[in-house]
Write a protein that holds these residues in place. Structure first.
Motif, mmCIF file in Angstrom:
data_model
loop_
_atom_site.group_PDB
_atom_site.id
_atom_site.type_symbol
_atom_site.label_atom_id
_atom_site.label_comp_id
_atom_site.label_asym_id
_atom_site.label_seq_id
_atom_site.Cartn_x
_atom_site.Cartn_y
_atom_site.Cartn_z
ATOM 1 N N GLY A 109 0.527 -1.296 -0.041
ATOM 2 C CA GLY A 109 0.332 -0.241 0.070
ATOM 3 C C GLY A 109 0.638 1.385 -0.110
ATOM 4 N N GLY A 110 0.239 2.199 -0.447
ATOM 5 C CA GLY A 110 1.291 3.613 -0.472
ATOM 6 C C GLY A 110 0.070 4.913 0.317
ATOM 7 N N ILE A 111 0.246 6.070 0.720
ATOM 8 C CA ILE A 111 0.254 7.603 0.451
ATOM 9 C C ILE A 111 0.290 8.050 -0.168
ATOM 10 C CG2 ILE A 111 -0.254 9.237 2.354
ATOM 11 C CD1 ILE A 111 -1.783 6.752 4.252
ATOM 12 N N ASP A 112 0.016 8.670 -0.963
ATOM 13 C CA ASP A 112 1.355 8.980 -2.147
ATOM 14 C C ASP A 112 0.325 10.679 -1.768
ATOM 15 O OD1 ASP A 112 3.015 9.993 -4.256
ATOM 16 O OD2 ASP A 112 1.706 11.183 -5.376
ATOM 17 N N ALA A 113 1.258 12.153 -1.311
ATOM 18 C CA ALA A 113 0.718 13.296 -1.546
ATOM 19 C C ALA A 113 1.614 14.160 -2.753
ATOM 20 C CB ALA A 113 1.159 14.090 -0.407
ATOM 21 N N VAL A 114 2.660 13.727 -3.813
ATOM 22 C CA VAL A 114 3.624 13.678 -4.449
ATOM 23 C C VAL A 114 2.819 14.032 -5.967
ATOM 24 C CG1 VAL A 114 5.606 13.696 -5.244
ATOM 25 C CG2 VAL A 114 5.154 13.279 -3.121
ATOM 26 N N GLY A 115 2.045 12.832 -6.586
ATOM 27 C CA GLY A 115 1.786 12.756 -8.323
ATOM 28 C C GLY A 115 3.141 13.058 -8.759
ATOM 29 N N SER A 116 2.745 12.666 -10.119
ATOM 30 C CA SER A 116 3.465 12.384 -10.971
ATOM 31 C C SER A 116 4.648 11.368 -11.503
ATOM 32 C CB SER A 116 4.684 14.119 -11.074
ATOM 33 O OG SER A 116 5.302 14.564 -12.559
ATOM 34 N N HIS A 117 5.500 11.578 -11.349
ATOM 35 C CA HIS A 117 7.116 10.610 -12.074
ATOM 36 C C HIS A 117 6.353 9.790 -10.459
ATOM 37 C CE1 HIS A 117 8.551 11.689 -15.772
ATOM 38 N NE2 HIS A 117 8.269 12.639 -15.647
#
Length: 331
Positions: free
Chosen positions: A220-228
């Protein structure tokens, strides 16, 4: 209630040049609403930084008082849910973007946007959590709904030193997850481990162009960055895993592949904190009382006064802020 009070006012001229000023305001400068709240605590989020610096198209109505969330006391109400003296929290609903916001002594708001202060929480703690921490909790809840529990493997958190990242790590750690923290500031690694991370990696491992599929590293992951970064996180997610998307610090694009979705059954879960329904908001804030170690908020937050808001907005855009910035509006 004071007739005149101070606030931050954003204006644009005919050439769309932004001006940021501390102004004397009155209730006539606030937009419509059925509840007036005395703002006691607020915070500086990444979105607030974009609004004040003009680095992003956050503000869509001019002039605008920025500030997307606050905690305070109801001073007048025509809404049956609230009475003068009630302690409340406000997050989202376009406040600070299309509706005058929190960076003033008073905010006039739609009462249906407000939630009562949860038992066991005060205004300072609520804003040490803020929209960023509430968004982190929404992300954790989304992973749980997708059956991503601590027994299934690692969870990665990107933008780990930011507001979403720090609270996400603290919550996940308390819930028993093994967390990998991705950050551009490896010197903060010990701090992130104290919050609950078991491993810290440099963001450069995730910030370049992604392969369609890469070695499986987390469930799983929590991403606050986006893009690549988000594309790489997806490419490294194990079969049947899930990743939440709740930010765009690197960019709004997603230059990836459908391969993780159709070959590994990975799910991408969108997190919207702005217009989330009331029941979901109340659940998230209630969970934060129990699932976030409130004592860690001191490590997560820096307190400033009203006069420090503008400088803090620039600092958060420049990547110089660790965790949360809490604004004491009485200071």
């Amino acid at each position: 209630m004071q007739d005149r009070f101070k606030g931050i006012l954003l204006t644009r001229d005919e050439n769309k040049v932004l001006s940021v000023n501390v102004a004397e305001l009155g209730l006539d400068d606030l937009m419509e609403g059925d509840v007036v709240v005395e703002v006691e605590w607020t915070t500086v989020n990444y979105k607030d930084g974009l609004a004040i610096t003009g680095k992003g198209p956050v503000v869509r109505r001019w002039p605008m008082i920025p500030g997307i969330d606050c905690a305070g006391t109801v001073v007048s109400s025509e809404n049956p849910r609230f009475s003068p003296g009630d302690k409340v929290i406000l997050n989202g609903f376009g406040v600070g973007e299309v509706h005058t916001g929190a960076y003033a002594t008073y905010a006039r708001l739609n009462g249906d946007w407000l939630i009562p202060m949860p038992e066991g929480m005060d205004g300072r703690s609520a804003m040490a959590i803020g929209t960023a921490g509430y968004t982190a909790m929404l992300s954790v809840m989304a992973l749980e709904r997708h059956s991503i529990d601590p027994t299934r493997g690692l969870v990665v958190v990107t933008g780990a030193n930011g507001g979403v990242g720090t609270v996400a790590i603290a919550v996940l750690g308390k819930l028993g997850y093994e967390v990998i923290a991705s950050t551009g500031r490896p010197e903060e690694g010990e701090f992130l481990k104290q919050l609950g991370a078991s491993e810290v990696i440099h963001r450069d491992e995730l910030s370049g162009p992604a392969k369609p599929l890469n070695k499986e590293r987390w469930i799983g992951g929590i991403d606050a960055v986006g893009s690549h970064t988000l594309a790489n996180v997806l490419s490294m997610t194990s079969y049947g895993g899930a990743v939440t998307a709740c930010g765009l610090a690197q960019g709004m694009d997603l230059p990836g592949s459908v391969a993780p979705f159709i070959l590994r059954g990975v799910s991408l879960l969108g997190i919207d904190s702005v217009m989330a329904p009331l029941a979901l908001r109340q659940e998230a804030w209630g969970r934060l009382v129990n699932d976030l170690d409130i004592s860690k908020l001191e490590a997560l937050s820096t307190e400033i006064g009203f006069d420090g808001i503008i400088d803090a907005a620039h600092a958060i855009i420049d990547g110089k802020v660790r965790g949360r910035v809490v604004v004491n509006m009485k200071q």
